[in-house]
Design a protein around this motif. Sequence first.
Motif, PDB file in Angstrom:
ATOM      1  N   GLN A  63      21.785 160.761  27.283  1.00 49.29           N
ATOM      2  CA  GLN A  63      20.818 161.066  28.336  1.00 49.29           C
ATOM      3  C   GLN A  63      20.146 159.787  28.809  1.00 49.29           C
ATOM      4  OE1 GLN A  63      17.215 162.996  27.131  1.00 49.29           O
ATOM      5  NE2 GLN A  63      16.385 163.064  29.203  1.00 49.29           N
ATOM      6  N   TYR A  64      19.954 159.697  30.112  1.00 51.82           N
ATOM      7  CA  TYR A  64      19.151 158.635  30.694  1.00 51.82           C
ATOM      8  C   TYR A  64      17.980 159.256  31.439  1.00 51.82           C
ATOM      9  CZ  TYR A  64      22.193 154.798  29.504  1.00 51.82           C
ATOM     10  OH  TYR A  64      22.888 153.858  28.806  1.00 51.82           O
ATOM     11  N   GLY A  88       8.640 166.597  20.649  1.00 54.15           N
ATOM     12  CA  GLY A  88       8.322 165.875  19.420  1.00 54.15           C
ATOM     13  C   GLY A  88       9.202 164.672  19.209  1.00 54.15           C
ATOM     14  N   GLY A  89       9.520 163.963  20.304  1.00 57.60           N
ATOM     15  CA  GLY A  89      10.268 162.729  20.141  1.00 57.60           C
ATOM     16  C   GLY A  89      11.734 162.852  20.441  1.00 57.60           C
ATOM     17  N   THR A  90      12.221 164.079  20.538  1.00 57.91           N
ATOM     18  CA  THR A  90      13.634 164.216  20.911  1.00 57.91           C
ATOM     19  C   THR A  90      13.708 164.773  22.315  1.00 57.91           C
ATOM     20  OG1 THR A  90      15.778 165.104  20.237  1.00 57.91           O
ATOM     21  CG2 THR A  90      13.896 166.541  19.956  1.00 57.91           C
ATOM     22  N   PHE A 115      32.792 154.413  24.635  1.00 53.36           N
ATOM     23  CA  PHE A 115      32.155 155.010  25.812  1.00 53.36           C
ATOM     24  C   PHE A 115      30.793 154.357  26.026  1.00 53.36           C
ATOM     25  CE2 PHE A 115      34.284 159.487  25.215  1.00 53.36           C
ATOM     26  CZ  PHE A 115      35.526 158.871  25.228  1.00 53.36           C
ATOM     27  N   SER A 116      30.440 154.181  27.271  1.00 51.89           N
ATOM     28  CA  SER A 116      29.112 153.675  27.586  1.00 51.89           C
ATOM     29  C   SER A 116      28.657 154.293  28.901  1.00 51.89           C
ATOM     30  CB  SER A 116      29.117 152.149  27.709  1.00 51.89           C
ATOM     31  OG  SER A 116      29.918 151.751  28.801  1.00 51.89           O
ATOM     32  N   ALA A 117      27.365 154.277  29.114  1.00 53.46           N
ATOM     33  CA  ALA A 117      26.823 154.860  30.341  1.00 53.46           C
ATOM     34  C   ALA A 117      25.654 154.029  30.821  1.00 53.46           C
ATOM     35  CB  ALA A 117      26.380 156.304  30.095  1.00 53.46           C
ATOM     36  N   GLN A 118      25.300 154.222  32.063  1.00 60.48           N
ATOM     37  CA  GLN A 118      24.096 153.598  32.589  1.00 60.48           C
ATOM     38  C   GLN A 118      23.581 154.424  33.757  1.00 60.48           C
ATOM     39  OE1 GLN A 118      24.805 149.652  34.260  1.00 60.48           O
ATOM     40  NE2 GLN A 118      26.984 150.100  34.488  1.00 60.48           N
ATOM     41  N   GLN A 119      22.298 154.240  34.047  1.00 54.81           N
ATOM     42  CA  GLN A 119      21.685 154.882  35.202  1.00 54.81           C
ATOM     43  C   GLN A 119      21.100 153.785  36.075  1.00 54.81           C
ATOM     44  OE1 GLN A 119      18.289 157.480  34.498  1.00 54.81           O
ATOM     45  NE2 GLN A 119      18.804 158.731  36.267  1.00 54.81           N
ATOM     46  N   GLU A 139      17.829 154.630  28.543  1.00 54.46           N
ATOM     47  CA  GLU A 139      18.483 155.557  27.620  1.00 54.46           C
ATOM     48  C   GLU A 139      17.412 156.334  26.865  1.00 54.46           C
ATOM     49  OE1 GLU A 139      21.779 154.051  25.110  1.00 54.46           O
ATOM     50  OE2 GLU A 139      20.724 155.073  23.461  1.00 54.46           O
ATOM     51  N   ARG A 140      17.549 157.675  26.824  1.00 54.96           N
ATOM     52  CA  ARG A 140      16.522 158.524  26.225  1.00 54.96           C
ATOM     53  C   ARG A 140      17.001 159.187  24.946  1.00 54.96           C
ATOM     54  NH1 ARG A 140      11.988 160.947  28.570  1.00 54.96           N
ATOM     55  NH2 ARG A 140      10.876 162.131  26.983  1.00 54.96           N
ATOM     56  N   ALA A 141      18.235 159.609  24.917  1.00 54.52           N
ATOM     57  CA  ALA A 141      18.760 160.288  23.734  1.00 54.52           C
ATOM     58  C   ALA A 141      20.257 160.056  23.668  1.00 54.52           C
ATOM     59  CB  ALA A 141      18.461 161.780  23.768  1.00 54.52           C
TER      60      ALA A 141
END
Lengths: 113, 116
Positions: free
Chosen positions: A48-49, B97-99, A64-68, A54-56
Amino acid sequence: DSGVTQTPKHLITATGQRVTLRCSPRSGDLSVYWYQQSLDQGLQFLIQYYNGEERAKGNILERFSAQQFPDLHSELNLSSLELGDSALYFCASSVVDGTGELFFGEGSRLTVL
Amino acid sequence: DQQVKQNSPSLSVQEGRISILNCDYTNSMFDYFLWYKKYPAEGPTFLISISSIKDKNEDGRFTVFLNKSAKHLSLHIVPSQPGDSAVYFCAANLGGGGTSYGKLTFGQGTILTVHP
């Protein structure tokens, strides 16, 4: 129409090659998610971005790689492709990181021969 | 480890009757549960959700029930219509909660066929 656009819709390539999948989120959505659906499997979260950061991360392979990008579109890069990478790759977006209600694109079907 | 399981690959129902799709999970930390519907050649679309603090959520013909002690949820569609024929995915997340709420764990899906 979810408002999420993915290109290409179909892609056939050979083992060892590299491909880039592109996603444009819904207008105003800051979060972009990538999911992989292999044959007869449920969707697997990749990454996730959120607003460029990157968020998660899920069980995304190192190949594999990703970007926003600043305009919020996202790209998923898949390299050193293997037969097992053949799958449907979905992009989804949401306004904020809310309850899990995501808007999915139609997917990019990757076939590795 | 399949944390979200849909044990019935397919379900066939007559139009007008009730469709019941089931889902089991193993992670007691899941905080939010969702159902998505998917037609061929389309992406999944959100259908209905339920928070872990509730045991029922209703939206028109669709009702989701959550039994936390059994780690089981179900989707009821009443009455079923031919247009409901699709693949239904159960999904769960760990909440905030952080996720990430968008980091969903999906089941394998159940193909629902509603016959006219």
